[in-house]
Design a protein around this motif. Structure first.
Motif, PDB file in Angstrom:
ATOM      1  N   GLU A  52      39.647 -30.856  22.229  1.00  0.00           N
ATOM      2  CA  GLU A  52      38.963 -31.612  21.175  1.00  0.00           C
ATOM      3  C   GLU A  52      38.936 -33.104  21.498  1.00  0.00           C
ATOM      4  O   GLU A  52      37.919 -33.774  21.298  1.00  0.00           O
ATOM      5  CB  GLU A  52      39.649 -31.385  19.830  1.00  0.00           C
ATOM      6  N   VAL A  53      40.054 -33.618  21.966  1.00  0.00           N
ATOM      7  CA  VAL A  53      40.148 -35.044  22.281  1.00  0.00           C
ATOM      8  C   VAL A  53      39.220 -35.407  23.429  1.00  0.00           C
ATOM      9  O   VAL A  53      38.500 -36.420  23.383  1.00  0.00           O
ATOM     10  CB  VAL A  53      41.605 -35.431  22.609  1.00  0.00           C
ATOM     11  N   LEU A  54      39.195 -34.590  24.482  1.00  0.00           N
ATOM     12  CA  LEU A  54      38.326 -34.864  25.617  1.00  0.00           C
ATOM     13  C   LEU A  54      36.863 -34.851  25.194  1.00  0.00           C
ATOM     14  O   LEU A  54      36.048 -35.655  25.665  1.00  0.00           O
ATOM     15  CB  LEU A  54      38.556 -33.835  26.728  1.00  0.00           C
ATOM     16  N   ALA A  76      34.367 -40.974  24.719  1.00  0.00           N
ATOM     17  CA  ALA A  76      33.135 -41.435  25.357  1.00  0.00           C
ATOM     18  C   ALA A  76      33.247 -41.225  26.865  1.00  0.00           C
ATOM     19  O   ALA A  76      34.339 -41.351  27.431  1.00  0.00           O
ATOM     20  CB  ALA A  76      32.910 -42.916  25.045  1.00  0.00           C
ATOM     21  N   PRO A  77      32.138 -40.887  27.539  1.00  0.00           N
ATOM     22  CA  PRO A  77      32.200 -40.606  28.989  1.00  0.00           C
ATOM     23  C   PRO A  77      32.856 -41.720  29.794  1.00  0.00           C
ATOM     24  O   PRO A  77      33.663 -41.458  30.685  1.00  0.00           O
ATOM     25  CB  PRO A  77      30.723 -40.443  29.357  1.00  0.00           C
ATOM     26  N   GLU A  78      32.538 -42.976  29.455  1.00  0.00           N
ATOM     27  CA  GLU A  78      33.110 -44.081  30.223  1.00  0.00           C
ATOM     28  C   GLU A  78      34.605 -44.236  29.952  1.00  0.00           C
ATOM     29  O   GLU A  78      35.374 -44.620  30.853  1.00  0.00           O
ATOM     30  CB  GLU A  78      32.393 -45.393  29.900  1.00  0.00           C
ATOM     31  N   ASP A  79      35.052 -43.892  28.733  1.00  0.00           N
ATOM     32  CA  ASP A  79      36.482 -43.968  28.421  1.00  0.00           C
ATOM     33  C   ASP A  79      37.246 -42.870  29.153  1.00  0.00           C
ATOM     34  O   ASP A  79      38.353 -43.087  29.647  1.00  0.00           O
ATOM     35  CB  ASP A  79      36.706 -43.845  26.915  1.00  0.00           C
ATOM     36  N   ARG A 104      41.284 -36.921  13.971  1.00  0.00           N
ATOM     37  CA  ARG A 104      41.603 -37.003  15.398  1.00  0.00           C
ATOM     38  C   ARG A 104      40.437 -37.622  16.173  1.00  0.00           C
ATOM     39  O   ARG A 104      40.630 -38.521  17.005  1.00  0.00           O
ATOM     40  CB  ARG A 104      41.919 -35.598  15.910  1.00  0.00           C
ATOM     41  N   ALA A 105      39.228 -37.119  15.900  1.00  0.00           N
ATOM     42  CA  ALA A 105      38.049 -37.654  16.586  1.00  0.00           C
ATOM     43  C   ALA A 105      37.851 -39.127  16.247  1.00  0.00           C
ATOM     44  O   ALA A 105      37.488 -39.939  17.112  1.00  0.00           O
ATOM     45  CB  ALA A 105      36.819 -36.843  16.203  1.00  0.00           C
ATOM     46  N   MET A 106      38.099 -39.484  14.985  1.00  0.00           N
ATOM     47  CA  MET A 106      37.950 -40.872  14.558  1.00  0.00           C
ATOM     48  C   MET A 106      38.942 -41.771  15.283  1.00  0.00           C
ATOM     49  O   MET A 106      38.600 -42.863  15.755  1.00  0.00           O
ATOM     50  CB  MET A 106      38.155 -40.964  13.041  1.00  0.00           C
ATOM     51  N   LEU A 107      40.201 -41.320  15.419  1.00  0.00           N
ATOM     52  CA  LEU A 107      41.216 -42.103  16.105  1.00  0.00           C
ATOM     53  C   LEU A 107      40.860 -42.289  17.574  1.00  0.00           C
ATOM     54  O   LEU A 107      41.019 -43.385  18.135  1.00  0.00           O
ATOM     55  CB  LEU A 107      42.582 -41.426  15.975  1.00  0.00           C
ATOM     56  N   VAL A 108      40.354 -41.235  18.209  1.00  0.00           N
ATOM     57  CA  VAL A 108      39.973 -41.325  19.619  1.00  0.00           C
ATOM     58  C   VAL A 108      38.872 -42.358  19.800  1.00  0.00           C
ATOM     59  O   VAL A 108      38.904 -43.177  20.726  1.00  0.00           O
ATOM     60  CB  VAL A 108      39.515 -39.946  20.138  1.00  0.00           C
ATOM     61  N   ARG A 109      37.897 -42.348  18.898  1.00  0.00           N
ATOM     62  CA  ARG A 109      36.791 -43.311  19.008  1.00  0.00           C
ATOM     63  C   ARG A 109      37.265 -44.737  18.738  1.00  0.00           C
ATOM     64  O   ARG A 109      36.822 -45.684  19.388  1.00  0.00           O
ATOM     65  CB  ARG A 109      35.671 -42.928  18.040  1.00  0.00           C
ATOM     66  N   VAL A 110      38.170 -44.898  17.779  1.00  0.00           N
ATOM     67  CA  VAL A 110      38.696 -46.228  17.465  1.00  0.00           C
ATOM     68  C   VAL A 110      39.498 -46.788  18.647  1.00  0.00           C
ATOM     69  O   VAL A 110      39.367 -47.954  19.006  1.00  0.00           O
ATOM     70  CB  VAL A 110      39.573 -46.176  16.196  1.00  0.00           C
ATOM     71  N   ALA A 140      32.577 -31.793  36.572  1.00  0.00           N
ATOM     72  CA  ALA A 140      31.956 -32.593  37.635  1.00  0.00           C
ATOM     73  C   ALA A 140      31.881 -34.062  37.243  1.00  0.00           C
ATOM     74  O   ALA A 140      32.084 -34.957  38.081  1.00  0.00           O
ATOM     75  CB  ALA A 140      30.557 -32.055  37.929  1.00  0.00           C
ATOM     76  N   ARG A 141      31.635 -34.324  35.958  1.00  0.00           N
ATOM     77  CA  ARG A 141      31.547 -35.711  35.486  1.00  0.00           C
ATOM     78  C   ARG A 141      32.894 -36.424  35.613  1.00  0.00           C
ATOM     79  O   ARG A 141      32.960 -37.579  36.032  1.00  0.00           O
ATOM     80  CB  ARG A 141      31.071 -35.709  34.031  1.00  0.00           C
ATOM     81  N   VAL A 142      33.975 -35.702  35.285  1.00  0.00           N
ATOM     82  CA  VAL A 142      35.300 -36.293  35.386  1.00  0.00           C
ATOM     83  C   VAL A 142      35.671 -36.520  36.852  1.00  0.00           C
ATOM     84  O   VAL A 142      36.174 -37.585  37.228  1.00  0.00           O
ATOM     85  CB  VAL A 142      36.346 -35.398  34.698  1.00  0.00           C
TER      86      VAL A 142
END
Length: 459
Positions: free
Chosen positions: A87-89, A93-96, A61-67, A122-124
């Motif tokens: 988990e996905v959030l 990446a912060p910019e994504d 899942r983490a790999m797919l999100v990064r890809v 706060a970042r979101v």
């Protein structure tokens, strides 16, 4: 490959995510073939992409999100189970993540950030434009599981004296409209809702028609602190498409649409089903430890109730020693009582959830369930007495088995209806603990009635 275009498999729905697709994505991730992954995922509907993310394990899942990066459909985030969503959030990446939330409506952003820690939240929020950030922050001030937290802030409003022509022109000139809405909300100078006008009536009426002349006959307004259970009940009862949500001063803060309520109704039914089984808000994505930890308390309670039933049996150990057939037959009485109690319990819990079971009709329902228990008890008494007679050739044993069956099925019916009603009156969720209590009653009453009658009549 969208789910509705997926190749059908025997016994599988055409709308299920294709298992071959999931495997293909896994293989592409292992090979680091980004273009292949994008080719497989890009045609997916947001709900199917969410299904795909939920079916992968945590590392995949983490790999797919990064890809996917910014190619991850942000609306898929709103379709995820809570555990997978977190988990996905975390993997994004912060910019994504910032780019994703900019595309979402305020109510969807609220769903994403409400469980994040303060720094992440706060970042979101910082990534949002000022107007949307204010709307999200306003929603977060309302308690979770209330109408204020659930409400959509993208609303189309108008004064009641506007004409259809003015309304149509205003919507055409608007820079942005909600993606989906059913009604225009009429508001007075205090920003209090005074009516709802369906889009269908606006499109069908002459341009000179005043909006207040074609508004819906009824409008049910929800207060911001209304619980989501009451929201779901109101939509279900009144068949509403849109409900304005107001603050303590009666000013409009948002609307809840039928789609939101339908999801609530589904969530409430799922919650009741899980609570009846003692599994709480468990999800398939939970770890072994989390799942075992969540299930342990109710299994421990069941252990205590089983010990209680064993204590009852122990009081009749001499009777069992002298009449061995009792040990063979007594599970029949307890099992039948447990099943009968569960039937009544399921109906009662659902009726309480839908407000069909109320103080006004409670005694009628209780009498009905008691009579149903008696009727079934008598029917099965005839059957099991024959079993006792044929199996062991003892008419008295058959009589004891029959009498115990009647007693336990009546007790099961009463426990199945009275226990959830009692818990509801005490302010507890009737689905949460009713199953354990009902099983305890049917086991204790069943064993006591069967062994007690055997001791009295056969020794």
């Amino acid at each position: 490959m969208a789910a509705d275009d997926a190749q059908d498999h025997e016994g599988a729905s055409a709308f299920e995510l294709d298992a071959d697709l999931v495997q293909a994505v896994r293989e592409a991730l292992e090979q680091g073939a980004r273009e292949r992954v994008l080719e497989l995922v890009e045609p997916l509907h947001e709900a199917d992409l969410a299904d795909l993310l939920e079916q992968l394990d945590a590392d995949e899942r983490a790999m797919l999100v990064r890809v996917l990066g910014r190619d991850l459909d942000p609306y898929a985030l709103t379709e995820l189970e809570e555990g997978v969503r977190d988990e996905v959030l975390e993997a994004m990446a912060p910019e994504d993540l910032a780019a994703a939330v900019k595309e979402l409506d305020a109510d969807d952003v609220v769903y994403l950030v409400e469980d994040l820690d303060e720094d992440e939240k706060a970042r979101v929020l910082q990534a949002l434009d000022p107007v949307e950030r204010v709307a999200v922050e306003k929603s977060l001030t309302y308690p979770e599981d209330t109408a204020g937290r659930l409400a959509r802030h993208e609303i189309v409003t108008a004064p009641p004296f506007w004409t259809v022509g003015q309304m149509i022109d205003a919507m055409r000139e608007a820079e942005e409209l909600p993606d989906d809405f059913h009604d225009v909300v009429l508001i007075d100078p205090k920003v209090e809702p005074v009516g709802l006008v369906p889009l269908s009536r606006i499109m069908a009426a002459p341009r000179a028609t005043r909006l207040e002349d074609i508004k819906r006959e009824e409008m049910h307004v929800l207060k911001a602190d209304t619980s989501v259970e009451d929201v779901a009940y109101a939509f279900q009862k009144y068949r509403m498409l849109t409900a304005p949500v107001v603050d303590a001063d009666g000013r409009l803060v948002g609307v809840i649409e039928f789609e939101d309520a339908a999801e609530l109704i589904d969530d409430e039914a799922e919650e009741d089903l899980k609570l009846l089984a003692g599994v709480g808000d468990e999800e398939l994505s939970d770890s072994v430890f989390e799942t075992a930890k969540a299930r342990f308390p109710w299994l421990f309670v069941n252990l205590l109730t089983a010990i209680l039933a064993s204590i009852v049996i122990a009081q009749f150990d001499r009777v069992i020693e002298q009449i061995v057939a009792l040990a063979v037959l007594m599970p029949i009485v307890a099992s039948m009582g447990g099943n009968a109690g569960t039937q009544t319990l399921t109906v009662a819990v659902r009726a309480l959830a839908t407000r069909d079971l109320t103080p006004a009709n409670a005694w009628r329902i209780i009498r009905r369930e008691a009579l149903v228990g008696l009727a079934n008890g008598l029917a099965f008494a005839v059957i099991v007495s024959g079993v006792g007679l044929i199996w062991y050739g003892d008419p008295t044993l058959g009589l004891v088995l029959a009498a115990a069956m009647v007693i336990n099925l009546v007790a099961a019916a009463l426990a199945g209806i009275l226990i959830p009603i009692g818990l509801d009156k005490l302010g507890a969720d009737p689905a949460l603990a009713s199953g354990t209590f009902v099983t305890t009653v049917t086991d204790v009453v069943g064993f006591f009635a069967f062994l007690g009658l055997a001791g009295a009549l056969m020794l």
